[in-house]
Design a protein around this motif. Structure first.
Motif, PDB file in Angstrom:
ATOM      1  N   ILE A  60      37.725  39.924  30.855  1.00 34.86           N
ATOM      2  CA  ILE A  60      38.805  40.010  30.128  1.00 34.86           C
ATOM      3  C   ILE A  60      40.034  41.269  30.719  1.00 34.86           C
ATOM      4  O   ILE A  60      40.984  40.827  30.853  1.00 34.86           O
ATOM      5  CB  ILE A  60      38.621  40.092  28.588  1.00 34.86           C
ATOM      6  CG1 ILE A  60      37.828  38.899  28.118  1.00 34.86           C
ATOM      7  CG2 ILE A  60      40.092  40.492  27.743  1.00 34.86           C
ATOM      8  CD1 ILE A  60      38.362  37.739  28.196  1.00 34.86           C
ATOM      9  N   GLN A  97      41.094  40.315  33.892  1.00 31.02           N
ATOM     10  CA  GLN A  97      41.768  39.073  33.868  1.00 31.02           C
ATOM     11  C   GLN A  97      41.116  38.074  34.881  1.00 31.02           C
ATOM     12  O   GLN A  97      41.895  37.121  35.550  1.00 31.02           O
ATOM     13  CB  GLN A  97      43.413  39.241  34.130  1.00 31.02           C
ATOM     14  CG  GLN A  97      44.104  39.951  33.253  1.00 31.02           C
ATOM     15  CD  GLN A  97      45.521  39.932  33.087  1.00 31.02           C
ATOM     16  OE1 GLN A  97      46.252  39.117  33.965  1.00 31.02           O
ATOM     17  NE2 GLN A  97      46.334  40.889  32.480  1.00 31.02           N
ATOM     18  N   ASP A  98      39.984  38.104  34.914  1.00 30.56           N
ATOM     19  CA  ASP A  98      38.817  37.279  35.807  1.00 30.56           C
ATOM     20  C   ASP A  98      38.515  36.227  34.742  1.00 30.56           C
ATOM     21  O   ASP A  98      37.365  35.919  34.529  1.00 30.56           O
ATOM     22  CB  ASP A  98      38.030  38.033  36.362  1.00 30.56           C
ATOM     23  CG  ASP A  98      37.039  36.892  36.956  1.00 30.56           C
ATOM     24  OD1 ASP A  98      37.280  35.874  37.187  1.00 30.56           O
ATOM     25  OD2 ASP A  98      36.055  37.429  37.564  1.00 30.56           O
ATOM     26  N   PHE A  99      39.268  35.304  34.099  1.00 27.04           N
ATOM     27  CA  PHE A  99      38.899  34.347  33.342  1.00 27.04           C
ATOM     28  C   PHE A  99      37.971  33.334  33.759  1.00 27.04           C
ATOM     29  O   PHE A  99      37.300  32.641  32.858  1.00 27.04           O
ATOM     30  CB  PHE A  99      40.245  33.655  32.707  1.00 27.04           C
ATOM     31  CG  PHE A  99      41.238  34.736  32.001  1.00 27.04           C
ATOM     32  CD1 PHE A  99      40.854  35.542  31.241  1.00 27.04           C
ATOM     33  CD2 PHE A  99      42.711  34.689  32.549  1.00 27.04           C
ATOM     34  CE1 PHE A  99      41.688  36.577  30.850  1.00 27.04           C
ATOM     35  CE2 PHE A  99      43.318  35.827  32.363  1.00 27.04           C
ATOM     36  CZ  PHE A  99      42.930  36.698  31.230  1.00 27.04           C
ATOM     37  N   LEU A 101      44.262  32.659  27.281  1.00 25.68           N
ATOM     38  CA  LEU A 101      44.087  34.008  27.973  1.00 25.68           C
ATOM     39  C   LEU A 101      45.054  34.286  29.105  1.00 25.68           C
ATOM     40  O   LEU A 101      45.590  35.419  29.253  1.00 25.68           O
ATOM     41  CB  LEU A 101      42.721  34.348  28.069  1.00 25.68           C
ATOM     42  CG  LEU A 101      41.861  34.756  26.935  1.00 25.68           C
ATOM     43  CD1 LEU A 101      40.376  34.672  27.461  1.00 25.68           C
ATOM     44  CD2 LEU A 101      42.383  35.945  26.075  1.00 25.68           C
ATOM     45  N   ALA A 102      45.022  33.463  30.146  1.00 22.09           N
ATOM     46  CA  ALA A 102      45.792  33.583  31.152  1.00 22.09           C
ATOM     47  C   ALA A 102      47.217  33.664  31.152  1.00 22.09           C
ATOM     48  O   ALA A 102      48.069  34.426  31.688  1.00 22.09           O
ATOM     49  CB  ALA A 102      45.512  32.252  32.324  1.00 22.09           C
ATOM     50  N   MET A 132      47.757  37.224  28.315  1.00 17.82           N
ATOM     51  CA  MET A 132      47.220  38.480  28.472  1.00 17.82           C
ATOM     52  C   MET A 132      48.192  39.137  29.714  1.00 17.82           C
ATOM     53  O   MET A 132      48.147  40.356  29.763  1.00 17.82           O
ATOM     54  CB  MET A 132      45.972  38.578  29.112  1.00 17.82           C
ATOM     55  CG  MET A 132      44.882  37.936  27.888  1.00 17.82           C
ATOM     56  SD  MET A 132      44.752  39.170  26.632  1.00 17.82           S
ATOM     57  CE  MET A 132      44.433  40.904  27.357  1.00 17.82           C
ATOM     58  N   GLY A 133      48.810  38.445  30.462  1.00 21.46           N
ATOM     59  CA  GLY A 133      49.778  38.931  31.564  1.00 21.46           C
ATOM     60  C   GLY A 133      50.850  39.604  31.334  1.00 21.46           C
ATOM     61  O   GLY A 133      51.238  40.565  31.849  1.00 21.46           O
ATOM     62  N   CYS A 183      44.946  46.559  29.747  1.00 18.13           N
ATOM     63  CA  CYS A 183      44.058  46.248  28.502  1.00 18.13           C
ATOM     64  C   CYS A 183      42.516  46.610  28.764  1.00 18.13           C
ATOM     65  O   CYS A 183      42.178  46.828  29.760  1.00 18.13           O
ATOM     66  CB  CYS A 183      43.848  44.481  28.631  1.00 18.13           C
ATOM     67  SG  CYS A 183      42.784  43.819  27.342  1.00 18.13           S
TER      68      CYS A 183
END
Length: 152
Positions: A24, A27-29, A61-62, A65-66, A71
Motif C-alpha cells: 500500500i 502503491q504496488d497494488f 486504491l490506484a 492513493m495517488g 503514505c
C-alpha cells in the motif's frame, strides 16, 4: 503452550501483514494478488472508502492513493488466533497520510485503527480472505475521507 506449527503460522501471517503495508505504501497494488484470496471481501468504508472485491479495491486504491504525497502504515500488536487452515486477526495500524497544500509543506493526517481480518491457508500460503477497518481516532483528517471516496 504454542506448538511449532502455530508459531510458524503466526509468523507467516505477520509477514503477510508487513507485505500488505509495504504494498500500500509503495502503491504496488498488484502485490495485493499475493496477499488477498481471489474471493476476498475488503471493506474500507470506515474512513470513507468502499467495500468490494480484491479487483475493485486495487482499482479504488490506484485512483485514490495517488493524491497523497506520502503514505505510511505502521502495524503492530497483532492478535492472531489460528484454527487449522483458518485464522482471525485484529491488528493495530497507525496510518500517516501527506495531504498536499498549495504553496507549502504537506499537511499530515493521522488515522488510528485496527484491521479486523480473516485469514485462509492456501497452497501458496496464508492469505487475507476478509478485511475491514475499526476506527479508533483521527488527527488532521479534515476532508481526507472525502478525498478517498470512490471517484466513480
Amino acid at each position: 503452550m504454542l506448538g511449532i506449527q502455530e508459531i510458524s503460522d503466526r509468523l507467516e501471517i505477520q509477514e503477510m501483514l508487513v507485505a500488505y503495508a509495504t504494498a500500500i505504501d509503495g502503491q504496488d497494488f498488484d502485490a495485493l494478488d499475493r496477499i488477498f484470496t481471489d474471493d476476498a471481501h475488503i471493506d474500507y468504508t470506515a474512513f470513507g472508502g468502499l467495500a468490494g472485491t480484491r479487483a475493485e479495491m486495487k482499482e479504488f486504491l490506484a485512483s485514490s492513493m495517488g493524491q497523497f504525497t506520502a503514505c505510511q502504515h505502521l502495524i503492530g500488536n497483532p492478535e492472531i488466533r489460528v484454527d487449522g487452515d483458518r485464522a482471525t486477526g485484529r491488528v493495530m495500524c497507525l496510518n500517516a497520510l501527506g495531504i498536499p497544500v498549495e504553496n507549502g509543506d504537506p499537511r499530515i493526517a493521522l488515522l488510528g485503527m485496527w484491521y479486523i481480518d480473516e485469514y485462509t491457508r492456501t497452497p501458496e500460503g496464508w492469505r487475507i480472505s476478509r478485511r475491514s477497518q475499526e476506527p479508533s481516532w483521527t488527527q488532521g483528517l479534515g476532508d481526507v475521507s472525502e478525498r478517498t471516496r470512490d471517484p466513480r
